[in-house]
Design a protein around this motif. Structure first.
Motif, PDB file in Angstrom:
ATOM      1  N   UNK A   1      40.999  73.233   2.202  1.00 34.45           N
ATOM      2  CA  UNK A   1      40.408  74.100   1.172  1.00 34.45           C
ATOM      3  C   UNK A   1      41.329  74.204  -0.039  1.00 34.45           C
ATOM      4  N   UNK A   2      42.609  74.434   0.205  1.00 32.32           N
ATOM      5  CA  UNK A   2      43.564  74.572  -0.899  1.00 32.32           C
ATOM      6  C   UNK A   2      43.728  73.268  -1.678  1.00 32.32           C
ATOM      7  N   UNK A   3      43.874  72.165  -0.975  1.00 34.19           N
ATOM      8  CA  UNK A   3      44.088  70.872  -1.634  1.00 34.19           C
ATOM      9  C   UNK A   3      42.859  70.396  -2.406  1.00 34.19           C
ATOM     10  N   UNK A   4      41.687  70.786  -1.966  1.00 31.97           N
ATOM     11  CA  UNK A   4      40.461  70.342  -2.638  1.00 31.97           C
ATOM     12  C   UNK A   4      40.000  71.327  -3.706  1.00 31.97           C
ATOM     13  N   UNK A   5      40.688  72.462  -3.810  1.00 30.11           N
ATOM     14  CA  UNK A   5      40.302  73.518  -4.758  1.00 30.11           C
ATOM     15  C   UNK A   5      38.903  74.045  -4.449  1.00 30.11           C
ATOM     16  N   UNK A   6      38.551  74.016  -3.179  1.00 27.99           N
ATOM     17  CA  UNK A   6      37.276  74.568  -2.709  1.00 27.99           C
ATOM     18  C   UNK A   6      37.598  75.665  -1.703  1.00 27.99           C
ATOM     19  N   UNK A   7      36.722  76.595  -1.569  1.00 24.11           N
ATOM     20  CA  UNK A   7      36.934  77.663  -0.604  1.00 24.11           C
ATOM     21  C   UNK A   7      36.570  77.216   0.802  1.00 24.11           C
ATOM     22  N   UNK A   8      37.040  77.982   1.773  1.00 24.37           N
ATOM     23  CA  UNK A   8      36.713  77.675   3.173  1.00 24.37           C
ATOM     24  C   UNK A   8      35.204  77.717   3.397  1.00 24.37           C
ATOM     25  N   UNK A   9      34.519  78.616   2.710  1.00 21.52           N
ATOM     26  CA  UNK A   9      33.067  78.693   2.853  1.00 21.52           C
ATOM     27  C   UNK A   9      32.409  77.376   2.460  1.00 21.52           C
ATOM     28  N   UNK A  10      32.909  76.785   1.390  1.00 21.01           N
ATOM     29  CA  UNK A  10      32.351  75.497   0.946  1.00 21.01           C
ATOM     30  C   UNK A  10      32.564  74.440   2.013  1.00 21.01           C
ATOM     31  N   UNK A  11      33.747  74.395   2.578  1.00 17.56           N
ATOM     32  CA  UNK A  11      34.031  73.410   3.631  1.00 17.56           C
ATOM     33  C   UNK A  11      33.079  73.614   4.802  1.00 17.56           C
ATOM     34  N   UNK A  12      32.890  74.861   5.216  1.00 19.97           N
ATOM     35  CA  UNK A  12      32.028  75.135   6.366  1.00 19.97           C
ATOM     36  C   UNK A  12      30.547  74.927   6.051  1.00 19.97           C
ATOM     37  N   UNK A  13      30.208  74.789   4.793  1.00 23.69           N
ATOM     38  CA  UNK A  13      28.845  74.420   4.413  1.00 23.69           C
ATOM     39  C   UNK A  13      28.571  72.971   4.819  1.00 23.69           C
ATOM     40  N   UNK A  14      29.609  72.150   4.746  1.00 21.66           N
ATOM     41  CA  UNK A  14      29.467  70.719   5.034  1.00 21.66           C
ATOM     42  C   UNK A  14      29.935  70.322   6.424  1.00 21.66           C
ATOM     43  N   UNK A  15      30.886  71.053   6.955  1.00 24.91           N
ATOM     44  CA  UNK A  15      31.484  70.685   8.241  1.00 24.91           C
ATOM     45  C   UNK A  15      31.652  71.927   9.113  1.00 24.91           C
ATOM     46  N   UNK A  16      31.272  71.812  10.380  1.00 25.45           N
ATOM     47  CA  UNK A  16      31.368  72.951  11.300  1.00 25.45           C
ATOM     48  C   UNK A  16      32.821  73.278  11.648  1.00 25.45           C
ATOM     49  N   UNK A  17      33.635  72.216  11.732  1.00 22.86           N
ATOM     50  CA  UNK A  17      35.014  72.419  12.168  1.00 22.86           C
ATOM     51  C   UNK A  17      35.861  71.212  11.765  1.00 22.86           C
ATOM     52  N   UNK A  18      37.134  71.266  12.116  1.00 22.09           N
ATOM     53  CA  UNK A  18      38.043  70.191  11.731  1.00 22.09           C
ATOM     54  C   UNK A  18      37.666  68.877  12.420  1.00 22.09           C
ATOM     55  N   UNK A  19      37.187  68.939  13.648  1.00 18.14           N
ATOM     56  CA  UNK A  19      36.774  67.716  14.349  1.00 18.14           C
ATOM     57  C   UNK A  19      35.665  67.001  13.581  1.00 18.14           C
ATOM     58  N   UNK A  20      34.725  67.763  13.057  1.00 23.28           N
ATOM     59  CA  UNK A  20      33.616  67.163  12.319  1.00 23.28           C
ATOM     60  C   UNK A  20      34.106  66.504  11.024  1.00 23.28           C
ATOM     61  N   UNK A  21      35.014  67.152  10.314  1.00 20.96           N
ATOM     62  CA  UNK A  21      35.546  66.540   9.101  1.00 20.96           C
ATOM     63  C   UNK A  21      36.415  65.329   9.470  1.00 20.96           C
ATOM     64  N   UNK A  22      37.127  65.437  10.581  1.00 17.59           N
ATOM     65  CA  UNK A  22      37.922  64.303  11.068  1.00 17.59           C
ATOM     66  C   UNK A  22      37.013  63.104  11.356  1.00 17.59           C
ATOM     67  N   UNK A  23      35.897  63.337  12.038  1.00 17.14           N
ATOM     68  CA  UNK A  23      34.955  62.252  12.329  1.00 17.14           C
ATOM     69  C   UNK A  23      34.395  61.641  11.045  1.00 17.14           C
ATOM     70  N   UNK A  24      34.153  62.480  10.046  1.00 11.71           N
ATOM     71  CA  UNK A  24      33.671  61.967   8.757  1.00 11.71           C
ATOM     72  C   UNK A  24      34.742  61.107   8.083  1.00 11.71           C
ATOM     73  N   UNK A  25      35.990  61.499   8.211  1.00 13.83           N
ATOM     74  CA  UNK A  25      37.095  60.713   7.649  1.00 13.83           C
ATOM     75  C   UNK A  25      37.194  59.361   8.370  1.00 13.83           C
ATOM     76  N   UNK A  26      37.095  59.373   9.691  1.00 11.04           N
ATOM     77  CA  UNK A  26      37.152  58.132  10.474  1.00 11.04           C
ATOM     78  C   UNK A  26      36.019  57.199  10.042  1.00 11.04           C
ATOM     79  N   UNK A  27      34.825  57.745   9.907  1.00 13.81           N
ATOM     80  CA  UNK A  27      33.667  56.953   9.472  1.00 13.81           C
ATOM     81  C   UNK A  27      33.907  56.373   8.075  1.00 13.81           C
TER      82      UNK A  27
END
Length: 191
Positions: A31-57
């Protein structure tokens, strides 16, 4: 806009995972590095595993992107197949192409292998399409292409496993050229 935000979050997470490792990166860091709030992140990803899977993809897509470009180039199928094979075999030797993978490797080889596995699956589908096109157009021999599928996957995987061997540039190029010529010559219909 939504997809750009999602892509930005994935890229930010990729950079953090690469530099800090997945275990040491938090959703707050992203959230801090992207200049987005945690709410924004959770709009797109449920948790860190989900964002991790998106990064792997996304990483596997990066590896496959150039292969798709080669496969769809407007040239004869045998030339595209040869270019595809060369690019595939040379990929892990090119420092720029593998820098991200090398950075990931310092934290966890399993992640790198997962990215490579996903890329290999996607590349396999491209490879099969090129072979099928060549057979359909009467350029490649169906019987030889049928044998080639498994052989090439195993051969390239073995080659990848030895990617860190210190071949000089000329020897490496010759080995790759000989391998590609051997395969293309074997599957091409005699004219």
């Amino acid at each position: 806009m939504a997809s750009k935000t999602r892509e930005r979050l994935i890229e930010t997470a990729r950079q953090l995972f690469t530099n800090k490792g997945v275990a040491h990166t938090t959703m707050n860091d992203i959230a801090n590095a992207s200049a987005k709030g945690r709410r924004t992140i959770y709009t797109y990803f449920k948790n860190k595993r989900e964002i991790y899977n998106a990064v792997i993809e996304a990483e596997s897509e990066r590896l496959v992107e150039s292969m798709r470009t080669i496969a769809s180039a407007g040239m004869p199928v045998e030339q595209r197949l040869a270019m595809f094979m060369r690019a595939r075999l040379e990929r892990y030797y090119a420092p720029a192409a593998s820098a991200s993978l090398k950075a990931w490797m310092k934290f966890d080889r399993k992640r790198v292998e997962r990215i490579r596995y996903m890329a290999l699956q996607k590349e396999g589908r491209i490879f099969v399409r090129l072979l099928a096109e060549g057979v359909r157009d009467g350029v490649f021999r169906r019987d030889r292409c049928k044998l080639l599928g498994g052989f090439l996957t195993v051969s390239e995987t073995v080659h990848d496993a030895h990617a860190l061997v210190n071949y000089d540039d000329n020897t490496r190029k010759n080995v790759i050229d000989d391998f590609v010529e051997f395969v293309i010559t074997d599957i091409t219909v005699d004219k």
